[in-house]
Design a protein around this motif. Structure first.
Motif, mmCIF file in Angstrom:
data_model
loop_
_atom_site.group_PDB
_atom_site.id
_atom_site.type_symbol
_atom_site.label_atom_id
_atom_site.label_comp_id
_atom_site.label_asym_id
_atom_site.label_seq_id
_atom_site.Cartn_x
_atom_site.Cartn_y
_atom_site.Cartn_z
ATOM 1 N N ASP A 719 3.102 -8.748 -8.546
ATOM 2 C CA ASP A 719 2.659 -7.744 -9.517
ATOM 3 C C ASP A 719 1.389 -8.168 -10.252
ATOM 4 O OD1 ASP A 719 4.832 -6.207 -8.841
ATOM 5 O OD2 ASP A 719 6.113 -7.008 -10.432
ATOM 6 N N ASP A 720 1.058 -9.453 -10.236
ATOM 7 C CA ASP A 720 -0.105 -9.919 -10.982
ATOM 8 C C ASP A 720 -1.414 -9.456 -10.354
ATOM 9 O OD1 ASP A 720 1.526 -11.192 -12.762
ATOM 10 O OD2 ASP A 720 1.381 -13.162 -11.807
ATOM 11 N N ILE A 721 -1.492 -9.542 -9.046
ATOM 12 C CA ILE A 721 -2.709 -9.168 -8.315
ATOM 13 C C ILE A 721 -2.306 -8.192 -7.219
ATOM 14 C CG2 ILE A 721 -4.634 -9.993 -6.914
ATOM 15 C CD1 ILE A 721 -4.800 -11.016 -9.685
ATOM 16 N N THR A 722 -2.802 -6.968 -7.311
ATOM 17 C CA THR A 722 -2.442 -5.956 -6.316
ATOM 18 C C THR A 722 -3.680 -5.189 -5.875
ATOM 19 O OG1 THR A 722 -1.971 -4.336 -8.055
ATOM 20 C CG2 THR A 722 -0.106 -5.651 -7.225
ATOM 21 N N GLU A 723 -3.613 -4.642 -4.698
ATOM 22 C CA GLU A 723 -4.695 -3.779 -4.218
ATOM 23 C C GLU A 723 -4.701 -2.493 -5.020
ATOM 24 O OE1 GLU A 723 -5.266 -1.036 -0.361
ATOM 25 O OE2 GLU A 723 -5.114 -3.187 0.087
ATOM 26 N N TYR A 724 -5.885 -2.101 -5.499
ATOM 27 C CA TYR A 724 -6.026 -0.852 -6.248
ATOM 28 C C TYR A 724 -6.453 0.228 -5.257
ATOM 29 C CZ TYR A 724 -6.746 1.966 -10.436
ATOM 30 O OH TYR A 724 -6.642 2.928 -11.421
ATOM 31 N N ALA A 725 -5.455 0.783 -4.579
ATOM 32 C CA ALA A 725 -5.707 1.623 -3.403
ATOM 33 C C ALA A 725 -6.604 2.818 -3.693
ATOM 34 C CB ALA A 725 -4.382 2.085 -2.809
ATOM 35 N N SER A 726 -6.439 3.440 -4.862
ATOM 36 C CA SER A 726 -7.195 4.668 -5.128
ATOM 37 C C SER A 726 -8.698 4.412 -5.268
ATOM 38 C CB SER A 726 -6.674 5.348 -6.404
ATOM 39 O OG SER A 726 -6.844 4.490 -7.520
#
Length: 876
Positions: A719-726
């Motif tokens: 949850d700390d680093i995730t792909e910001y898909a939008s």
């Protein structure tokens, strides 16, 4: 704007009309002019100046080259000659009946025009030089196109930066124009930094304060990122000097070459090609008699008394010989600027402590020009004072000459004097990147003694005309000099070898090799056409035969997708995005993205976010005040508006709708930190040309697994680093960063990516809650330069509206020819704390501290105060 490439076919004697190469060389610092070069006047005006001037002339005389421009800084200071303030200087006239334009020195204003600025203080003014150079190149490209190419611009065939400062300029220009870039380091910051640390005389902090060494090293790394090819003088320079840089790994470079030849994907990795091309020499000053056997003494010209001159001699001979009690002895000649690195004091000690050498020879020290030692730069005056003290200490009066003045045109006569007396030339520098004076000396028949550190190793190997020594070993220096001076047979053999092999260092030979290697590197581009003599492919069994493992896996990385392919889910998302954004292009010819006859651009690049990274509502007020101020000027209708943001298009549309901002007021929207451009007046069409423009060296999906593993300084949860898909797109990989998570700074991330051969631009945005990884050639400032070229609007006619702080690319937006209005108090949280570490260079090394192009508007200042500021800029 597709990547600019030559459209010429292979050269042939019958098709001369196609030979119209336009080449741009850049040497930013020092005093550069074509005649009477003041070499040695200061540490910035040395062999590099002579090299670039002669290279420009030689290239212009090469068949097929139409025009060569050497760009340098314009200096109108009373401290220097007026000629350095002339905007244009012709270096060489084209031959009669030739279609060539010749070569020129083009002086670009940057920084204070009435002040001579040393290279260590030029860094903040680089963006201004870039914009000025861009204006010149675009103008010349169009002019040449009208003359010889049916109206189609002739863009530079190559842009070649010399030294770190010009390398950074060339990197920006090559990215803006999308042309190949070549780099020559001349001397390197990391190498100098290590040498100074080893000497232990000054601290790391003092080194950086004096030489701005960290800023220089970063410029060299940026140049490596952008360069297609790096020209070196010797193989030692590649292995021992460039090998110190994050952006070059000789083993990885060889692996990538093997993979390309086998048709195997390089997984987004890239390394510039290092090539060894020794500098050339202008032999026009070398006379036929210089290659003939000298008579060994001056008795035919001068009697036993040095005042009894039988025949006219060059004035510089008289100036030198007045120092000697016996001018007939062989001359040991050293020619350099008075710089600690040149190691002249060790030479004087070696001469002073060797009695046999003192009895056999005289010592001539040509150490630049001076009027008063006290008025010289501190580093130069210290060296000269030490030399004078040593002469006194060893009582060398009558044996050492150290004239105060000499002209550049007298240098050949100085070499001739040494050869006439059967003397020796010595270069005892601590490190010599190449050693052009060694080649010059050899051309006049002088044997040489040279440092074993750097380029002289290859020169002595090629010429076989002298001895190499450890520059720290006084005894070795005196022994080598004594050996050549005392052994006449060895002296004659070295002279003969030097004259026989000197042709290897001619300028025509250099230019043929240079253009061939440039064309070979252009081969990497899928659609480039080749028109210059080919460089034969190295056989894999030769230089690459020991490269068995061509795996590019690093211990810190996960799996790669083959050839950078997308997984099914991502591919579907990209397809939907492409269809929605580019629907209006169906059935149309290539779009011409021009909003009309705009004469000026107003750019809103305010990074206004709250602590959570959300866009603040005050963006609405900022835009309204800007548009209202523009409407009050006489340029109403002629001013275009651009919004430049770190957000995605979707976010920009949402926030503008929420705040009732009419996007159709804007001519262009620059999104995702400069990786995409959209046009509201064309149904929000994406600029496909710009996407092609910035895609070069973009690793694509190969960056995904690497960057996710590198971002955090400590182990992180999912949850700390995730792909910001939008916000992800084909030219931007966006990562969402949870608040409180410790992430690496931009300089740290760049270093780790460079070491893996990945070339990207990294921007923290949205108050450091998001990281945009975009192509190397993409940024907000480069996007605006792209629009400036496409729309024909000079960057000096552009006004940027910024906050007091912003994303990690904020500094890029402050420098240049454009006007900047900083709106105080409008930005909440910023990302700049993640730009670089404390050990790196400071902001004052990147941004001018006092610039007439930067103004401030108070927090509550509305459109009227903005209008007053515009009027102060002359926009009424």
């Amino acid at each position: 704007m597709p990547r600019i490439r030559s459209e010429m076919q292979i050269w042939s004697e019958d098709d001369k009309s196609s030979r119209n190469l336009y080449i741009v060389l850049i040497s930013m610092h020092g005093l550069v002019r074509g005649e009477n070069m003041e070499l040695g006047r200061d540490s910035d005006t040395g062999g590099q100046v002579k090299y670039v001037v002669e290279l420009a002339r030689a290239l212009a005389n090469t068949e097929g080259v139409h025009r060569v421009d050497l760009l340098t800084r314009q200096i109108s200071s009373p401290e220097v000659d007026y000629s350095y303030g002339e905007p244009v200087e012709m270096l060489s006239c084209p031959p009669e009946g030739s279609d060539s334009c010749g070569s020129y020195i083009i002086r670009i204003p940057c920084g204070s025009r009435d002040k001579y600025i040393p290279k260590e203080s030029l860094w903040p003014h680089i963006p201004e030089f870039v914009d000025g150079a861009l204006n010149h190149i675009v103008s010349i490209a169009r002019s040449l196109g009208e003359q010889v190419n049916g109206g189609k611009p002739i863009w530079p065939y190559v842009i070649h930066g010399h030294y770190a400062d010009a390398g950074e300029v060339a990197a920006h220009l090559a990215g803006a124009l999308n042309v190949p870039m070549v780099l020559t380091g001349h001397s390197l910051g990391r190498n100098k930094f290590e040498q100074l640390l080893q000497q232990g005389r000054i601290t790391r902090e003092d080194i950086d304060r004096t030489y701005k060494i960290m800023r220089r090293i970063e410029a060299e790394e940026q140049s490596l990122d952008a360069a297609e090819m790096v020209v070196t003088s010797t193989r030692q320079e590649i292995e021992a000097q460039w090998g110190l840089y994050d952006g070059f790994d000789i083993k990885l470079e060889r692996k990538l070459r093997v993979r390309r030849r086998r048709g195997v994907s390089c997984l987004g990795r890239y390394m510039p090609r290092m090539v060894v091309i020794p500098p050339g020499m202008d032999f026009s000053y070398v006379l036929t008699q210089d290659s003939q056997e000298p008579d060994g003494d001056l008795k035919s010209l001068i009697g036993p008394d040095r005042n009894q001159i039988k025949k006219p001699v060059p004035p510089i001979w008289s100036e030198i010989m007045r120092f000697f009690s016996n001018p007939h002895k062989p001359t040991i000649l050293a020619l350099s600027r008075p710089d600690h690195k040149k190691n002249v004091t060790t030479l004087v000690k070696a001469f002073g402590e060797c009695q046999p050498l003192r009895e056999l020879a005289n010592l001539v020290l040509i150490l630049g020009n001076r009027d008063d030692i006290e008025e010289m730069p501190n580093s130069s005056s210290v060296v000269l004072m030490n030399v004078l003290k040593l002469i006194d200490q060893y009582d060398l009066y009558g044996q050492v000459a150290y004239p105060k003045h000499h002209k550049q045109s007298e240098v050949p006569d100085i070499y001739r004097l040494a050869a006439k007396t059967k003397g020796v030339f010595i270069n005892p520098a601590l490190v010599e990147p190449f050693g052009l004076t060694l080649i010059e000396a050899a051309a006049y028949g002088l044997p040489i003694v040279a440092t074993r550190n750097g380029g002289p190793v290859d020169i002595v190997k090629a010429l076989n005309n002298g001895l190499l020594v450890d520059p720290h070993d006084q005894q070795a220096i005196s022994d080598a000099l004594l050996k050549l001076v005392a052994n006449k047979h060895l002296w004659a053999e070295c002279r003969k070898n030097g004259l026989k092999n000197i042709h290897r260092f001619s300028w025509p030979e250099h230019c043929r090799n240079y253009l061939s290697h440039v064309e070979h590197c252009r081969n990497r581009h899928p659609t480039s056409s080749l028109d210059i003599m080919k460089v034969p492919e190295e056989l894999t069994s030769d230089s690459l035969r020991d490269v068995d493992d061509i795996s590019l896996r690093f211990s810190t990385e996960g799996d790669f997708t083959f050839n950078g392919e997308l997984d099914a889910g991502t591919r579907q998302k990209k397809l939907v995005d492409a269809i929605s954004q580019m629907n209006s292009m169906k059935g149309r010819p290539a779009a011409i993205y021009s909003p009309g006859r705009r004469q000026m651009l107003f750019v809103v690049a305010v990074d206004s976010y709250d602590d959570n990274g959300n866009i603040k509502p005050n963006l609405n007020e900022i835009i309204k005040n800007m548009i209202k101020a523009a409407d009050l000027t006489s340029g109403k209708g002629k001013i275009g508006f651009v919004l430049a943001s770190g957000s995605s298009l979707q976010e920009v549309v949402e926030i503008t709708q929420k705040n009732l901002i009419n996007l159709e007021d804007f001519d262009a929207i620059v999104c995702n930190s400069g990786s995409e451009i959209y046009y509201p007046w064309r149904d929000m069409m994406v600029d496909a040309d710009y996407e092609t423009h910035v895609e070069y060296k973009w690793p694509g999906e190969s960056i995904r697994s690497v960057i996710l593993r590198l971002v955090c300084t400590e182990p992180a949860t999912e949850d700390d680093i995730t792909e910001y898909a939008s916000s992800c797109s084909t030219r931007c990989y966006a990562i969402s960063v949870k608040q409180g998570v410790k992430t690496r700074r931009v300089d740290d991330l760049r270093q780790r990516l460079r070491m893996r051969g990945l070339r990207c631009n990294i921007v923290y945005t949205h108050a450091a809650t998001r990281l945009n990884v975009i192509p190397l050639c993409a940024s907000r400032i480069q996007a605006l330069r792209y629009l400036s070229i496409r729309w024909g609007i000079d960057m000096s006619k552009t006004v940027f509206f910024l906050g007091e702080k912003g994303d990690t690319d904020y500094e890029d937006l402050l420098g240049g020819l454009h006007k900047t209005i900083i709106l105080q108090g409008v930005v909440g949280s910023d990302s700049e704390k993640l730009l670089r570490s404390e050990e790196n260079f400071k902001r004052e090394d990147a941004v001018p501290q006092e610039s007439p192009n930067i103004s401030y508007v108070k927090e509550n200042g509305g459109s009227q105060e903005i209008l007053s500021t515009l009027e102060a800029y002359g926009i009424k």
